[in-house]
Design an enzyme around this catalytic site. Sequence first.
Site, mmCIF file in Angstrom:
data_model
loop_
_atom_site.group_PDB
_atom_site.id
_atom_site.type_symbol
_atom_site.label_atom_id
_atom_site.label_comp_id
_atom_site.label_asym_id
_atom_site.label_seq_id
_atom_site.Cartn_x
_atom_site.Cartn_y
_atom_site.Cartn_z
ATOM 1 N N THR A 87 0.803 -1.235 0.000
ATOM 2 C CA THR A 87 0.000 0.000 0.000
ATOM 3 C C THR A 87 0.834 1.283 0.000
ATOM 4 O O THR A 87 0.290 2.379 -0.117
ATOM 5 C CB THR A 87 -0.951 0.022 1.210
ATOM 6 O OG1 THR A 87 -0.204 -0.316 2.383
ATOM 7 C CG2 THR A 87 -2.079 -0.975 1.043
ATOM 8 N N TYR A 127 16.486 13.750 0.701
ATOM 9 C CA TYR A 127 16.367 13.593 -0.758
ATOM 10 C C TYR A 127 15.299 14.520 -1.346
ATOM 11 O O TYR A 127 15.535 15.239 -2.309
ATOM 12 C CB TYR A 127 15.919 12.168 -1.111
ATOM 13 C CG TYR A 127 16.912 11.086 -0.830
ATOM 14 C CD1 TYR A 127 17.634 10.505 -1.869
ATOM 15 C CD2 TYR A 127 17.129 10.622 0.458
ATOM 16 C CE1 TYR A 127 18.545 9.492 -1.621
ATOM 17 C CE2 TYR A 127 18.042 9.616 0.719
ATOM 18 C CZ TYR A 127 18.752 9.051 -0.336
ATOM 19 O OH TYR A 127 19.657 8.071 -0.088
ATOM 20 N N LEU A 130 16.048 18.334 -1.083
ATOM 21 C CA LEU A 130 17.163 18.706 -1.962
ATOM 22 C C LEU A 130 16.736 18.737 -3.421
ATOM 23 O O LEU A 130 17.081 19.661 -4.165
ATOM 24 C CB LEU A 130 18.297 17.679 -1.831
ATOM 25 C CG LEU A 130 19.449 18.004 -0.895
ATOM 26 C CD1 LEU A 130 20.500 16.918 -1.026
ATOM 27 C CD2 LEU A 130 20.068 19.346 -1.221
ATOM 28 N N HIS A 275 12.501 1.090 -6.084
ATOM 29 C CA HIS A 275 13.167 -0.103 -6.619
ATOM 30 C C HIS A 275 13.408 -1.153 -5.530
ATOM 31 O O HIS A 275 13.485 -2.345 -5.822
ATOM 32 C CB HIS A 275 14.479 0.251 -7.340
ATOM 33 C CG HIS A 275 15.383 1.139 -6.561
ATOM 34 N ND1 HIS A 275 15.215 2.509 -6.511
ATOM 35 C CD2 HIS A 275 16.461 0.880 -5.787
ATOM 36 C CE1 HIS A 275 16.162 3.039 -5.752
ATOM 37 N NE2 HIS A 275 16.928 2.062 -5.296
ATOM 38 N N HIS A 402 36.474 4.048 -23.316
ATOM 39 C CA HIS A 402 37.004 5.407 -23.164
ATOM 40 C C HIS A 402 36.545 6.240 -24.354
ATOM 41 O O HIS A 402 36.578 5.757 -25.478
ATOM 42 C CB HIS A 402 38.540 5.367 -23.122
ATOM 43 C CG HIS A 402 39.153 6.726 -23.075
ATOM 44 N ND1 HIS A 402 39.238 7.461 -21.907
ATOM 45 C CD2 HIS A 402 39.680 7.506 -24.061
ATOM 46 C CE1 HIS A 402 39.810 8.627 -22.178
ATOM 47 N NE2 HIS A 402 40.089 8.672 -23.481
#
Length: 433
Positions: A87, A127, A130, A275, A402
């Site tokens: 939920t 988090y 910010l 996640h 690279h």
Amino acid sequence: MRDLQNEHHMKALGLQVAAAGYDRQGVADHANNLATKIRNNLTNSMKALGVDILTGVGSILGPHKVQYGKLDSPGNIVTAKDIIIATGSVPFVPKGIEVDGKTVITSDHALKLESVPDWIAIVGSGYIGLEFSDVYTALGSEVTFIEALDQLMPGFDPEIGKLAQRVLINPRKIDYHTGVFATKITPAKNGKPVTIELIDAKTKEPKDILEVDAALIATGRAPFTDGLGLDSVHVERKRGFVPVDERMRVLDFKGDPVPHLYCIGDANGKMMLAHAASAQGISVVEQLTGRDHVLNHLSIPAACFTHPEISMVGLTEPQAREKAEKEGFEVSVAKTSFKANTKALAENEGEGLAKLIYRPDNGEILGVHIFGLHAADLIHEASNAIALGTRIQDIKLAVHAHPTLSEVIDELFKSAKVKAHASGPIVNEPVAV
């Protein structure tokens, strides 16, 4: 928007841009349309897989039994072999704060971007706070942070937090009050501004009264678990969270698993990240299909979507040193700068740091923290290494293309000084958090 307005940044790349502006509604529509599109895609995916979606408020009647429907008439009952509670959570609003959805708002309201205030106070510098400070300052607002703890960004590794403050806060139109609580916030009314009463977090003495155009409450999230009917299976919530074991099985008041009942995501409070909820869900389905699985929460990465980004996995340096002291091993730290990365320099984005916390005796990765361009995408090499038990002496021999930003992580692993030579992976026992 921030880049377009940064004349120095543009000039360094040989670009000239006339006065950049934005359409607030267009920016808001992009966010809302994206959310709708993702929601529709997920709904269509579920339907295509043959998942039935029953709409209504649900509660547990007992083992294998769920009741759902409208709040005033939840008359439908379904039975199932297994039940998963998922939920989620809602924005947490402390006492004394009056949210009107217009001038005193939560992250839910802020995402709609119905206005861009000239001056907005943000309560909480984790988090959510910010990320929104990043959005509002890029769109022209001035921001004031109100943080109860003594330093900003309390959840981050202290060294990364310091650098992030230097880049994301100090040069921008942001000021802050630390070590204070906002005890009362009153929305703007009849031409009067939003008023915020501050007290000292330790002494509880009155400190200040702020008057601003708007206030965003970013004090975290609270589990959305009221009315779930957990009493019917003898489950007692803890601060609203549903208690679970390391296999996400719901625990009754004696601490025993309730058969066939699971809880994943923000509702169990183990790790409040989307996640992490998905990973917990997969773990439960693995078990339901006969394969035992325990998720190692220390291998789950987290990211803060500022510009540049912050990401992390595993322990912070203070946490690692505390663990080392208890368990009697040594901790080393390796660091590398984005200033040494060709791709970051080509993008004129050399501000950034990657930090590796590890055991020099056996090469175990304890934590990785990144602040810099695309940090959220770069963290996964480290999180996968932790999940698979890969040692630094093995991963530092890997080859990276690279010029790419991934070479920041390559340099980080190569700069670590491990006493052991290349070997097989560390097989870690899954860690229950």
